[in-house]
Design a protein around this motif. Structure first.
Motif, PDB file in Angstrom:
ATOM      1  N   LYS A 173       0.837  -1.209   0.000  1.00  0.00           N
ATOM      2  CA  LYS A 173       0.000   0.000   0.000  1.00  0.00           C
ATOM      3  C   LYS A 173       0.869   1.255   0.000  1.00  0.00           C
ATOM      4  N   ASN A 174       1.836   1.297   0.908  1.00  0.00           N
ATOM      5  CA  ASN A 174       2.587   2.548   1.090  1.00  0.00           C
ATOM      6  C   ASN A 174       3.631   2.794   0.013  1.00  0.00           C
ATOM      7  N   ALA A 202      -2.484  10.393   2.954  1.00  0.00           N
ATOM      8  CA  ALA A 202      -1.484  10.230   1.894  1.00  0.00           C
ATOM      9  C   ALA A 202      -1.799  11.103   0.672  1.00  0.00           C
ATOM     10  N   ARG A 255       0.583  14.208  13.573  1.00  0.00           N
ATOM     11  CA  ARG A 255       1.031  14.057  12.186  1.00  0.00           C
ATOM     12  C   ARG A 255       0.999  15.331  11.340  1.00  0.00           C
ATOM     13  N   VAL A 309       2.512  18.264   8.641  1.00  0.00           N
ATOM     14  CA  VAL A 309       3.219  18.137   7.347  1.00  0.00           C
ATOM     15  C   VAL A 309       4.187  19.304   7.158  1.00  0.00           C
ATOM     16  N   ASP A 310       4.651  19.868   8.274  1.00  0.00           N
ATOM     17  CA  ASP A 310       5.544  21.038   8.206  1.00  0.00           C
ATOM     18  C   ASP A 310       6.834  20.750   7.432  1.00  0.00           C
ATOM     19  N   GLN A 311       7.323  19.526   7.504  1.00  0.00           N
ATOM     20  CA  GLN A 311       8.589  19.211   6.817  1.00  0.00           C
ATOM     21  C   GLN A 311       8.409  19.184   5.296  1.00  0.00           C
ATOM     22  N   MET A 341      13.132  15.520  11.245  1.00  0.00           N
ATOM     23  CA  MET A 341      12.995  14.113  11.640  1.00  0.00           C
ATOM     24  C   MET A 341      12.890  13.311  10.347  1.00  0.00           C
ATOM     25  N   ILE A 342      12.973  12.007  10.487  1.00  0.00           N
ATOM     26  CA  ILE A 342      12.857  11.162   9.290  1.00  0.00           C
ATOM     27  C   ILE A 342      11.377  11.033   8.971  1.00  0.00           C
ATOM     28  N   THR A 343      10.995  11.441   7.787  1.00  0.00           N
ATOM     29  CA  THR A 343       9.581  11.353   7.395  1.00  0.00           C
ATOM     30  C   THR A 343       9.452  10.629   6.059  1.00  0.00           C
ATOM     31  N   ASP A 393       4.331   0.244  12.032  1.00  0.00           N
ATOM     32  CA  ASP A 393       3.149  -0.383  11.431  1.00  0.00           C
ATOM     33  C   ASP A 393       2.990  -1.856  11.810  1.00  0.00           C
ATOM     34  N   LEU A 426      -6.023   1.335  11.153  1.00  0.00           N
ATOM     35  CA  LEU A 426      -5.702   0.193  10.293  1.00  0.00           C
ATOM     36  C   LEU A 426      -4.937  -0.916  11.019  1.00  0.00           C
ATOM     37  N   ARG A 427      -3.795  -0.587  11.605  1.00  0.00           N
ATOM     38  CA  ARG A 427      -2.964  -1.653  12.186  1.00  0.00           C
ATOM     39  C   ARG A 427      -3.557  -2.150  13.505  1.00  0.00           C
TER      40      ARG A 427
HETATM   41  N1  EPU Z   1       6.288  14.403  11.158  1.00  0.00           N
HETATM   42  C1  EPU Z   1       6.307  15.748  11.468  1.00  0.00           C
HETATM   43  N2  EPU Z   1       6.261  16.662  10.433  1.00  0.00           N
HETATM   44  C2  EPU Z   1       6.208  16.283   9.135  1.00  0.00           C
HETATM   45  C3  EPU Z   1       6.194  14.908   8.826  1.00  0.00           C
HETATM   46  C4  EPU Z   1       6.242  13.978   9.861  1.00  0.00           C
HETATM   47  O1  EPU Z   1       6.354  16.129  12.635  1.00  0.00           O
HETATM   48  O2  EPU Z   1       6.161  17.149   8.258  1.00  0.00           O
HETATM   49  C5  EPU Z   1       6.348  13.409  12.254  1.00  0.00           C
HETATM   50  C6  EPU Z   1       5.058  12.592  12.352  1.00  0.00           C
HETATM   51  O3  EPU Z   1       4.084  13.250  13.096  1.00  0.00           O
HETATM   52  C7  EPU Z   1       5.554  11.310  12.971  1.00  0.00           C
HETATM   53  C8  EPU Z   1       6.966  11.151  12.387  1.00  0.00           C
HETATM   54  O4  EPU Z   1       7.332  12.442  11.925  1.00  0.00           O
HETATM   55  O5  EPU Z   1       5.640  11.463  14.365  1.00  0.00           O
HETATM   56  C9  EPU Z   1       7.077  10.185  11.241  1.00  0.00           C
HETATM   57  O6  EPU Z   1       6.006  10.383  10.335  1.00  0.00           O
HETATM   58  P1  EPU Z   1       6.119  10.097   8.773  1.00  0.00           P
HETATM   59  O7  EPU Z   1       6.025  11.389   8.041  1.00  0.00           O
HETATM   60  O8  EPU Z   1       7.286   9.204   8.483  1.00  0.00           O
HETATM   61  O9  EPU Z   1       4.773   9.258   8.522  1.00  0.00           O
HETATM   62  P2  EPU Z   1       3.906   9.337   7.213  1.00  0.00           P
HETATM   63  O10 EPU Z   1       4.793   9.548   6.064  1.00  0.00           O
HETATM   64  O11 EPU Z   1       2.750  10.236   7.426  1.00  0.00           O
HETATM   65  C10 EPU Z   1       4.089   6.795   6.596  1.00  0.00           C
HETATM   66  C11 EPU Z   1       3.143   5.665   6.370  1.00  0.00           C
HETATM   67  C12 EPU Z   1       2.542   5.249   7.701  1.00  0.00           C
HETATM   68  C13 EPU Z   1       3.685   4.824   8.625  1.00  0.00           C
HETATM   69  C14 EPU Z   1       4.692   5.981   8.769  1.00  0.00           C
HETATM   70  C15 EPU Z   1       5.901   5.618   9.591  1.00  0.00           C
HETATM   71  C16 EPU Z   1       2.355   6.092   4.128  1.00  0.00           C
HETATM   72  C17 EPU Z   1       1.236   6.482   3.240  1.00  0.00           C
HETATM   73  N3  EPU Z   1       2.101   6.099   5.447  1.00  0.00           N
HETATM   74  O12 EPU Z   1       3.322   7.849   7.155  1.00  0.00           O
HETATM   75  O13 EPU Z   1       1.708   4.132   7.439  1.00  0.00           O
HETATM   76  O14 EPU Z   1       3.182   4.498   9.893  1.00  0.00           O
HETATM   77  O15 EPU Z   1       5.146   6.382   7.465  1.00  0.00           O
HETATM   78  O16 EPU Z   1       6.579   4.535   9.042  1.00  0.00           O
HETATM   79  O17 EPU Z   1       3.440   5.765   3.667  1.00  0.00           O
HETATM   80  C18 EPU Z   1      -0.053   2.615   7.856  1.00  0.00           C
HETATM   81  O18 EPU Z   1       0.184   2.097   6.747  1.00  0.00           O
HETATM   82  O19 EPU Z   1      -0.819   2.077   8.696  1.00  0.00           O
HETATM   83  C19 EPU Z   1       0.581   3.888   8.195  1.00  0.00           C
HETATM   84  C20 EPU Z   1       0.119   4.682   9.152  1.00  0.00           C
END
Ligand code: EPU
Length: 416
Positions: free
Chosen positions: A22-23, A93, A121, A123-125, A160-162, A304, A369-370
């Motif tokens: 999915k991701n 997403a 969650r 999306v500032d980054q 952070m790693i996003t 996840d 989901l999980r």
């Molecule tokens: N974060 C920020 N600012 C940002 C981006 C992230 O503070 O701009 C923080 C988030 O709040 C979190 C951390 O950084 O605490 C990591 O978040 P990340 O951005 O990596 O998560 P994501 O990209 O929104 C994806 C998956 C998630 C999975 C996470 C972590 C997709 C579509 N989603 O989310 O998948 O849990 O990475 O591996 O790829 C799932 O499939 O059930 C799911 C939630």
């Protein structure tokens, strides 16, 4: 609203074919916005989030021709450069359209995602990275308005790693002027899969699979063919199901080296796991041993898989400690697992799981989901009937989970 009824206690035996990830599929579909040519995709999972993404991209003018797990995307007529709130609120997403739209068309209007069950969650980054590439961004009325005549290469170090942040910036950088360096990039296999597709489309990317991606922008990308990698989380979920219920499962079309950290923990719990190039076999009998772990970014233990391995720990012969470090609120399954007789306490970011010899079925509620997947695993191992409500959460990310489980001996049915 559909529910799942599980009569637990059945051993699982047989083969399950794992779907595409999915991701990986979600960003890869958005990459269709980057070119006027055709992308031919295979191994696309049939799940609700993918359907939602197809709907969103279709509204933008991307043409999508669907045949089973194969999709042909054509971005020639993309005209509506907007992701409305109604779509983004159902699937975060959707933010992945921002980078591609801005890079190819110079503008985008994307709703800010709202709250989420597993954490705040932000999306500032994503926004900061695009600003570093020269985009003008304002937030008004709940929307991100982004403009840039032409994005410019930049060096970006995210705080952070996003995962989706890296994917958005990577897609944007492919069409920017000059070189972009993404430091502290996510190394998840889904990011790597997207990068391979982008290279097939003509992008110039070095450092794929590492935490430093270096992109030389090109004027345009072209069509390509790509098969989506296996879903490591679906794979891990079925490994946990076999370990909790007992049995002998062979998972096909997947690779153990996508989830080494999970396989190591499951072996520690007592599961016998063997693997070849594109299959994994899991055999389990008896009670699991407790396994403690911390979630971290790839290649560490994935957030996840936290809920699913915790479901297994509930039945372990001893106590384990599970620490969630990625999301601040990803323990919504705990109260539901406790309703099945588990002994879990939360202490800050750590769950202390006191294993019990048996779980007993009860009505429970899926919350994300999980979390839903962990309730299915617990229900398969529990005595008696477990009725799981709100399984639309499960349908977002698993391709016909109940059909796959009943084919290997589970007593599980969907109630409309
Ligand atoms: N974060 C920020 N600012 C940002 C981006 C992230 O503070 O701009 C923080 C988030 O709040 C979190 C951390 O950084 O605490 C990591 O978040 P990340 O951005 O990596 O998560 P994501 O990209 O929104 C994806 C998956 C998630 C999975 C996470 C972590 C997709 C579509 N989603 O989310 O998948 O849990 O990475 O591996 O790829 C799932 O499939 O059930 C799911 C939630």
């Amino acid at each position: 609203m559909d529910k799942l009824l599980i009569r637990g206690g059945k051993r699982l035996a047989g083969d399950i074919v794992i779907a595409g990830a999915k991701n990986a599929a979600l960003p890869i579909l958005c990459a269709g916005l980057l070119t006027a040519d055709t992308l031919l995709l295979a191994n696309v999972p049939r799940l609700q989030d993918v359907a939602t993404m197809q709907k969103l991209l279709g509204q933008m003018g991307l043409s999508i021709d669907e045949q089973g797990d194969r999709l042909a995307l054509c971005g020639r007529d993309v005209a509506r450069l907007e992701a409305p709130y109604e779509m983004v609120k159902t699937m975060r997403a959707s933010i992945l359209v921002l980078g591609p739209l801005l890079a190819r068309f110079g503008e985008a209007k994307v709703s800010l995602p709202g709250g989420c069950a597993i954490g705040s969650r932000p999306v500032d980054q994503h926004i900061r990275g695009l600003q570093a590439m020269g985009a003008e961004i304002r937030i008004e009325g709940g929307y991100i308005y982004a403009k840039a005549k032409k994005l410019k290469g930049a060096r970006i170090v995210t705080d952070m790693i996003t995962v989706t942040g890296t994917e958005n910036l990577l897609m944007a950088a492919t069409l920017a002027d000059g070189e972009t360096v993404l430091d502290n990039a996510a190394r998840e296999p889904e990011v790597t899969d997207l990068a391979h597709l982008l290279v097939a489309m003509g992008a110039k990317i070095d450092g794929i699979g590492s935490d430093r991606l270096v992109v030389q922008g090109v004027p345009a990308l072209h069509g390509a063919q790509h098969s989506v990698i296996a879903d490591r989380i679906e794979t891990g979920t079925f490994i946990c199901a076999a370990a909790a219920a007992g049995g002998d499962l062979v998972l096909k079309n997947t690779r153990a080296n996508l989830l080494d950290a999970v396989v190591d923990k499951l072996r520690e719990s007592g599961a016998v796991i063997t693997a070849g190039d594109d299959w994994i076999r899991v055999q389990m009998s008896g009670r699991p041993r407790p396994v403690s772990f911390r979630t971290t970014e790839y290649p560490g233990f994935p957030t996840d898989m936290q809920a699913q391995v915790m479901a297994l720990d509930c039945l372990a012969d001893g106590t384990s400690r599970v620490t969630e470090t990625i999301f601040e609120n990803r323990y919504m399954h705990v109260q539901e697992l406790n309703r099945l007789g588990a002994g879990i306490e939360i202490d800050g970011h750590t769950a202390i799981v006191h294993g019990v010899p048996r779980l007993v079925g009860a009505p429970v509620m899926a919350t994300d989901l999980r979390a839903s997947a962990s309730l299915v695993i617990a229900g398969l191992a529990a005595e008696g009937e477990t009725l799981i409500d709100r399984i639309y959460h499960l349908d977002r990310g698993y391709d016909r989970m109940e059909a796959k489980l009943s084919a290997v001996g589970a007593d599980i049915q969907r109630i409309k």
